[in-house]
Design a protein around this motif. Structure first.
Motif, PDB file in Angstrom:
ATOM      1  N   ILE A   5      64.276  33.091  52.957  1.00 55.94           N
ATOM      2  CA  ILE A   5      65.528  33.819  52.403  1.00 55.94           C
ATOM      3  C   ILE A   5      66.758  33.068  52.759  1.00 55.94           C
ATOM      4  N   ASP A   6      67.977  33.460  52.050  1.00 54.66           N
ATOM      5  CA  ASP A   6      69.087  32.732  52.507  1.00 54.66           C
ATOM      6  C   ASP A   6      70.083  34.077  52.420  1.00 54.66           C
ATOM      7  N   LEU A   7      70.738  34.376  53.566  1.00 54.28           N
ATOM      8  CA  LEU A   7      71.850  35.535  53.559  1.00 54.28           C
ATOM      9  C   LEU A   7      73.120  34.901  53.874  1.00 54.28           C
ATOM     10  N   HIS A   8      73.447  33.756  53.756  1.00 51.16           N
ATOM     11  CA  HIS A   8      74.613  33.140  54.025  1.00 51.16           C
ATOM     12  C   HIS A   8      74.863  32.061  53.156  1.00 51.16           C
ATOM     13  N   VAL A   9      75.483  32.194  52.090  1.00 54.71           N
ATOM     14  CA  VAL A   9      75.774  31.323  50.768  1.00 54.71           C
ATOM     15  C   VAL A   9      77.050  31.377  50.318  1.00 54.71           C
ATOM     16  N   HIS A  10      77.524  30.235  49.883  1.00 52.14           N
ATOM     17  CA  HIS A  10      79.025  30.136  49.152  1.00 52.14           C
ATOM     18  C   HIS A  10      78.752  29.468  48.026  1.00 52.14           C
ATOM     19  N   SER A  11      79.514  29.893  46.947  1.00 52.32           N
ATOM     20  CA  SER A  11      79.673  29.302  45.709  1.00 52.32           C
ATOM     21  C   SER A  11      81.209  28.556  45.366  1.00 52.32           C
ATOM     22  N   ILE A  32      62.879  30.851  46.717  1.00 52.59           N
ATOM     23  CA  ILE A  32      63.735  31.589  47.744  1.00 52.59           C
ATOM     24  C   ILE A  32      63.435  33.014  47.269  1.00 52.59           C
ATOM     25  N   ARG A  33      62.878  34.073  48.155  1.00 52.52           N
ATOM     26  CA  ARG A  33      62.493  35.173  47.427  1.00 52.52           C
ATOM     27  C   ARG A  33      63.607  36.492  47.898  1.00 52.52           C
ATOM     28  N   ALA A  34      64.704  36.011  48.808  1.00 52.63           N
ATOM     29  CA  ALA A  34      65.682  37.034  48.811  1.00 52.63           C
ATOM     30  C   ALA A  34      67.095  36.169  48.989  1.00 52.63           C
ATOM     31  N   ILE A  35      68.043  36.717  48.495  1.00 49.82           N
ATOM     32  CA  ILE A  35      69.374  35.812  48.701  1.00 49.82           C
ATOM     33  C   ILE A  35      70.606  36.727  48.814  1.00 49.82           C
ATOM     34  N   ALA A  36      71.587  36.419  49.334  1.00 48.68           N
ATOM     35  CA  ALA A  36      73.060  37.081  49.108  1.00 48.68           C
ATOM     36  C   ALA A  36      74.099  36.056  49.101  1.00 48.68           C
ATOM     37  N   LEU A  37      75.187  36.353  48.317  1.00 44.58           N
ATOM     38  CA  LEU A  37      76.168  35.608  47.939  1.00 44.58           C
ATOM     39  C   LEU A  37      77.260  36.044  48.839  1.00 44.58           C
ATOM     40  N   THR A  38      77.917  35.392  49.802  1.00 40.03           N
ATOM     41  CA  THR A  38      78.684  35.768  50.682  1.00 40.03           C
ATOM     42  C   THR A  38      79.947  34.781  50.772  1.00 40.03           C
ATOM     43  N   ASP A  39      80.579  34.725  49.531  1.00 39.79           N
ATOM     44  CA  ASP A  39      81.717  33.866  49.661  1.00 39.79           C
ATOM     45  C   ASP A  39      82.858  34.420  50.477  1.00 39.79           C
ATOM     46  N   GLY A 248      70.757  35.973  59.082  1.00 36.30           N
ATOM     47  CA  GLY A 248      70.672  34.456  59.070  1.00 36.30           C
ATOM     48  C   GLY A 248      70.571  33.979  57.886  1.00 36.30           C
ATOM     49  N   GLY A 249      71.312  32.550  57.758  1.00 37.65           N
ATOM     50  CA  GLY A 249      71.220  31.850  56.465  1.00 37.65           C
ATOM     51  C   GLY A 249      71.659  30.689  56.818  1.00 37.65           C
ATOM     52  N   THR A 250      71.615  29.632  55.587  1.00 39.50           N
ATOM     53  CA  THR A 250      72.219  28.400  55.938  1.00 39.50           C
ATOM     54  C   THR A 250      73.564  27.751  55.750  1.00 39.50           C
ATOM     55  N   ASP A 251      74.370  28.926  55.268  1.00 42.35           N
ATOM     56  CA  ASP A 251      75.917  28.489  55.421  1.00 42.35           C
ATOM     57  C   ASP A 251      76.042  27.369  54.350  1.00 42.35           C
ATOM     58  N   PHE A 252      75.272  27.485  52.933  1.00 40.93           N
ATOM     59  CA  PHE A 252      75.133  26.770  52.016  1.00 40.93           C
ATOM     60  C   PHE A 252      76.544  26.206  51.414  1.00 40.93           C
ATOM     61  N   HIS A 253      77.206  25.238  51.238  1.00 47.82           N
ATOM     62  CA  HIS A 253      78.375  24.925  50.476  1.00 47.82           C
ATOM     63  C   HIS A 253      78.089  23.886  49.318  1.00 47.82           C
ATOM     64  N   GLY A 254      76.927  23.522  48.915  1.00 50.65           N
ATOM     65  CA  GLY A 254      76.558  22.583  47.928  1.00 50.65           C
ATOM     66  C   GLY A 254      77.076  21.223  48.550  1.00 50.65           C
ATOM     67  N   LYS A 255      77.889  20.583  47.482  1.00 49.72           N
ATOM     68  CA  LYS A 255      78.233  19.153  47.873  1.00 49.72           C
ATOM     69  C   LYS A 255      79.127  18.880  48.981  1.00 49.72           C
ATOM     70  N   ASN A 256      79.853  20.346  49.292  1.00 52.68           N
ATOM     71  CA  ASN A 256      80.670  20.078  50.525  1.00 52.68           C
ATOM     72  C   ASN A 256      80.216  20.113  51.914  1.00 52.68           C
ATOM     73  N   ARG A 257      78.859  20.428  51.795  1.00 48.40           N
ATOM     74  CA  ARG A 257      78.083  20.209  53.279  1.00 48.40           C
ATOM     75  C   ARG A 257      76.659  19.667  52.755  1.00 48.40           C
TER      76      ARG A 257
END
Length: 286
Positions: A5-11, A32-39, A248-257
């Motif tokens: 899962i990923d519960l820390h994600v930015h668009s 990924i089976r569960a996700i949250a968008l946390t902009d 928990g989550g990855t703090d995904f930012h796409g190409k910015n990270r």
């Protein structure tokens, strides 16, 4: 095989580079089976992401990562999950904050102009993904126009040194109350960072966690890509002692990270599916 899962994600509704739809499409590719968008301080992409998640049968949580004012001019990041973002109480506080951020953005543009960096406010507003301007809009502009090539440098050199104005930051008590009153759960993000509790000893951190718990904090990020094993174990200790829900989550930012991948962060990082189940159970009971 682990269900991740990923519960820390930015668009790109804040400072990521992917659209909400692209994030969910990527989540589907990665199983990924569960996700949250946390902009950051934005809910503008939630509806799009939720619609796409339904299409792929991915469990989805509405989210936001709020920058909030804490004692001695410290800023904390509080992740809200599962709130009713259409609740009148939420909308009232959200719009007040966003309007203040819009005014603050115009002030930042003027300050940067004095430093020799000219930002066209009309181009900025026309290219804005959301209704209101904010620091994230300026961040995107500086990267896209190649006025600065390093995403983190934009924050460290240009944006973070400029103080927030009135009403741009919610007080931590106000943010925790807002999340709770609209049916959500509030999590302290990356407690070990500067935008967190970095600089305190473990005993001092614990006192702050206890204080935050007493005023409405309901959870803490137990899983985060930059955590050491010691960091994770300490988060687990705090979670158990103060009855805080782990997230928990990855703090995904796409190409910015680019070194952080959706769902897996880097190396062997992952967040167990049981974390989502625990959060979902608590939301159902609230």
């Amino acid at each position: 095989m682990q269900k991740i899962i990923d519960l820390h994600v930015h668009s790109y509704m804040s400072d990521g580079t992917c659209s909400p739809k692209e994030i969910i499409e990527l989540a589907n590719q990665k199983k990924i089976r569960a996700i949250a968008l946390t902009d950051h301080d934005s809910i503008e992409g939630v509806a799009e992401a939720e619609k796409e998640a339904l299409k792929y049968d991915i469990n989805f949580l509405k989210g936001i990562e709020m920058s909030v004012s804490y004692e001695k001019e410290r800023i904390l990041h509080i992740i809200g999950l599962g709130m009713d973002i259409n609740h009148s109480y939420f909308i009232e506080h959200y719009i007040k904050m966003k309007k203040a951020r819009d005014d603050g953005a115009m002030n930042i543009i003027e300050l940067m102009r004095k430093k020799g960096i000219d930002i066209d406010s009309n181009l900025l507003r026309n290219g804005c993904m959301t209704r209101y301007l904010d620091r994230y809009t300026i961040h995107q502009y500086l990267i896209e126009k190649e006025l600065c090539c390093d995403a983190q440098e934009v924050w460290d050199v240009y944006l973070n040194p400029i103080p927030y104005g009135d009403d741009e930051l919610l007080e931590v008590e106000e943010a925790l109350d807002l999340i709770k009153k609209t049916g959500g759960l509030a999590f302290l993000a990356h407690y070990n960072k500067k935008i967190g509790l970095l600089g305190y000893s473990e005993s001092e951190m614990e006192k702050h966690i206890e204080t935050l718990r007493n005023i409405g904090l309901t959870g803490i990020e137990k899983y985060y890509p930059s955590y050491t094993q010691k960091d994770t174990l300490y988060a687990e200790y705090l979670s158990n002692k103060y009855d805080l829900i782990p997230s928990g989550g990855t703090d995904f930012h796409g190409k910015n990270r680019p070194n952080i991948q959706l769902g897996t962060g880097g190396n062997s990082f992952f967040v167990p599916y049981s974390i989502y189940e625990g959060i979902k159970t608590k939301l159902t009971r609230e």
